[in-house]
Scaffold this active site. Structure first.
Site, PDB file in Angstrom:
ATOM      1  N   HIS A   1      61.539  70.629  53.020  1.00  0.00           N
ATOM      2  CA  HIS A   1      60.147  70.160  53.001  1.00  0.00           C
ATOM      3  C   HIS A   1      59.867  69.437  54.317  1.00  0.00           C
ATOM      4  O   HIS A   1      60.757  68.770  54.867  1.00  0.00           O
ATOM      5  CB  HIS A   1      59.932  69.222  51.813  1.00  0.00           C
ATOM      6  CG  HIS A   1      58.485  68.914  51.593  1.00  0.00           C
ATOM      7  ND1 HIS A   1      57.801  68.012  52.375  1.00  0.00           N
ATOM      8  CD2 HIS A   1      57.578  69.418  50.719  1.00  0.00           C
ATOM      9  CE1 HIS A   1      56.534  67.972  51.979  1.00  0.00           C
ATOM     10  NE2 HIS A   1      56.373  68.820  50.977  1.00  0.00           N
TER      11      HIS A   1
ATOM     12  N   ASN B   1      55.481  69.222  42.979  1.00  0.00           N
ATOM     13  CA  ASN B   1      56.411  68.393  43.754  1.00  0.00           C
ATOM     14  C   ASN B   1      55.917  66.948  43.659  1.00  0.00           C
ATOM     15  O   ASN B   1      54.948  66.590  44.305  1.00  0.00           O
ATOM     16  CB  ASN B   1      56.424  68.891  45.215  1.00  0.00           C
ATOM     17  CG  ASN B   1      57.224  67.981  46.133  1.00  0.00           C
ATOM     18  OD1 ASN B   1      57.995  67.142  45.668  1.00  0.00           O
ATOM     19  ND2 ASN B   1      57.038  68.162  47.433  1.00  0.00           N
TER      20      ASN B   1
ATOM     21  N   LYS C   1      57.306  64.277  44.640  1.00  0.00           N
ATOM     22  CA  LYS C   1      57.738  63.416  45.756  1.00  0.00           C
ATOM     23  C   LYS C   1      58.283  62.093  45.206  1.00  0.00           C
ATOM     24  O   LYS C   1      58.874  62.093  44.120  1.00  0.00           O
ATOM     25  CB  LYS C   1      56.585  63.233  46.740  1.00  0.00           C
ATOM     26  CG  LYS C   1      55.995  64.582  47.163  1.00  0.00           C
ATOM     27  CD  LYS C   1      55.041  64.508  48.297  1.00  0.00           C
ATOM     28  CE  LYS C   1      54.540  65.909  48.608  1.00  0.00           C
ATOM     29  NZ  LYS C   1      53.670  65.959  49.767  1.00  0.00           N
TER      30      LYS C   1
ATOM     31  N   GLY D   1      48.764  66.851  52.030  1.00  0.00           N
ATOM     32  CA  GLY D   1      48.272  65.512  51.714  1.00  0.00           C
ATOM     33  C   GLY D   1      47.056  65.074  52.517  1.00  0.00           C
ATOM     34  O   GLY D   1      46.709  63.898  52.523  1.00  0.00           O
TER      35      GLY D   1
ATOM     36  N   SER E   1      47.320  70.625  50.058  1.00  0.00           N
ATOM     37  CA  SER E   1      45.994  70.209  49.576  1.00  0.00           C
ATOM     38  C   SER E   1      45.358  71.179  48.580  1.00  0.00           C
ATOM     39  O   SER E   1      44.143  71.369  48.587  1.00  0.00           O
ATOM     40  CB  SER E   1      45.054  69.958  50.756  1.00  0.00           C
ATOM     41  OG  SER E   1      45.515  68.838  51.499  1.00  0.00           O
TER      42      SER E   1
ATOM     43  N   GLU F   1      53.961  75.977  54.069  1.00  0.00           N
ATOM     44  CA  GLU F   1      53.227  74.716  53.948  1.00  0.00           C
ATOM     45  C   GLU F   1      52.875  74.208  55.346  1.00  0.00           C
ATOM     46  O   GLU F   1      53.695  73.498  55.964  1.00  0.00           O
ATOM     47  CB  GLU F   1      54.104  73.674  53.258  1.00  0.00           C
ATOM     48  CG  GLU F   1      54.446  74.005  51.830  1.00  0.00           C
ATOM     49  CD  GLU F   1      54.583  72.723  51.018  1.00  0.00           C
ATOM     50  OE1 GLU F   1      53.839  72.571  50.063  1.00  0.00           O
ATOM     51  OE2 GLU F   1      55.405  71.876  51.386  1.00  0.00           O
TER      52      GLU F   1
ATOM     53  N   GLU G   1      58.443  66.804  54.962  1.00  0.00           N
ATOM     54  CA  GLU G   1      58.712  65.354  54.924  1.00  0.00           C
ATOM     55  C   GLU G   1      60.205  65.074  55.135  1.00  0.00           C
ATOM     56  O   GLU G   1      60.565  64.046  55.707  1.00  0.00           O
ATOM     57  CB  GLU G   1      58.192  64.760  53.602  1.00  0.00           C
ATOM     58  CG  GLU G   1      56.671  64.659  53.635  1.00  0.00           C
ATOM     59  CD  GLU G   1      55.980  64.807  52.291  1.00  0.00           C
ATOM     60  OE1 GLU G   1      56.625  64.651  51.243  1.00  0.00           O
ATOM     61  OE2 GLU G   1      54.760  65.078  52.305  1.00  0.00           O
TER      62      GLU G   1
HETATM   63  P1  PGA Z   1      49.801  68.187  48.681  1.00  0.00           P
HETATM   64  O1  PGA Z   1      51.371  68.339  49.013  1.00  0.00           O
HETATM   65  O2  PGA Z   1      49.469  69.153  47.587  1.00  0.00           O
HETATM   66  O3  PGA Z   1      49.648  66.751  48.259  1.00  0.00           O
HETATM   67  O4  PGA Z   1      49.068  68.497  49.937  1.00  0.00           O
HETATM   68  C1  PGA Z   1      51.965  69.590  49.049  1.00  0.00           C
HETATM   69  C2  PGA Z   1      53.445  69.447  49.330  1.00  0.00           C
HETATM   70  O5  PGA Z   1      53.838  68.590  50.122  1.00  0.00           O
HETATM   71  O6  PGA Z   1      54.260  70.173  48.766  1.00  0.00           O
END
Ligand code: PGA
Length: 253
Positions: A95, A8, A10, A168, A208, A162, A97
């Site tokens: 997601h 992903n 983003k 992140g 992460s 998640e 976000e």
């Molecule tokens: P990350 O993000 O691997 O940077 O923690 C995962 C995600 O948001 O899908």
């Protein structure tokens, strides 16, 4: 079950750098990609160019979000049908976000998942608790509610667990925590869709994951793959995460 590794991206990536990244991935994956499924979800402006670059590889293409309607006056949005038209087979919906930054709720996410299925895409529906909910011991309740209200009635979707506190932050959940939650998710899915159907649904973990910790998750039978953010922006890191699905023998072959 065959694992699914999803990158992903983003809101990252301009044309030149992204084309270099994809070319590296295509070259790296040429030898190993038949052992598991690989999907990249770049930003919308890159879909067509990158889609052409991966056409003769085993790498699939996905969107990061879609609108719940087919067409209309929705400035700045993209429909599931448009993603399909651009060469996508998958789309991420719900997601965290999007849930947080765009106030998306379970009902909207469910309608997006249905729109995706109607357009011939496989929705990857994200669920997961925040830090406060985890501290209060409410992880399973939160995840259970999200499953109840954000999953579509019909099959043909992927679930990504998640935990928001792990995204992140560099602070992944432990494999034990992930397995406990995924087992619970599968039980809830079995009640709703039937046992055999639930067994066929891929449930991913995201938060992460990096080349160092990926093997701990991806060698576990109950974790059907991973949703990777930051580490999917580096071809070698993403490749290293992918091959951690393989047994030692498969790595050598
Ligand atoms: P990350 O993000 O691997 O940077 O923690 C995962 C995600 O948001 O899908």
């Amino acid at each position: 079950m065959r694992k699914l590794i999803v990158g992903n991206w983003k809101m990252n990536g301009l044309q030149v750098d992204s084309s270099i990244l994809i070319q590296k991935l295509v070259d790296l994956w040429a030898s190993k990609s038949s052992e598991y499924d690989l999907l990249i979800c770049p930003p919308a402006h890159l879909l067509i160019t990158l889609g052409q670059m991966i056409q003769s590889s085993n790498i699939a293409l996905g969107g990061q979000d879609c609108h719940n309607e087919k067409t209309g006056a929705h400035t700045g949005d993209i429909s599931a049908e448009m993603l399909k038209d651009a060469g996508c087979d998958y789309v991420i919906v719900g997601h965290s976000e999007r849930r947080v930054e765009h106030n998306e709720n379970n009902a909207l996410i469910r309608s997006k998942a249905i729109a995706a299925q109607d357009a011939g895409l496989v929705p990857i529906i994200c669920i997961g608790e925040n830090a406060e909910e985890k501290e209060d011991g409410r992880t399973l309740d939160v995840v259970g509610e999200q499953i109840k209200h954000s999953l579509p009635p019909g099959q043909g979707f992927v679930v990504a667990y998640e935990p928001i506190w792990a995204i992140g932050t560099g602070c992944a959940a432990t494999p034990k925590e992930v397995v406990e939650t995924l087992n619970y998710i599968r039980t809830v899915l079995a009640k709703r869709y039937g046992e055999a159907e639930a067994d066929a649904i891929r449930i991913l973990y995201g938060g992460s994951i990096n080349p160092k910790n990926a093997g701990k998750f991806l060698t576990m039978d109950s974790i059907d793959g991973a949703l990777i953010g930051g580490s999917s922006l580096d071809a070698e890191d993403f490749w290293a995460i992918g091959i951690s699905c393989l047994t030692d023998k498969e790595k050598k072959d």
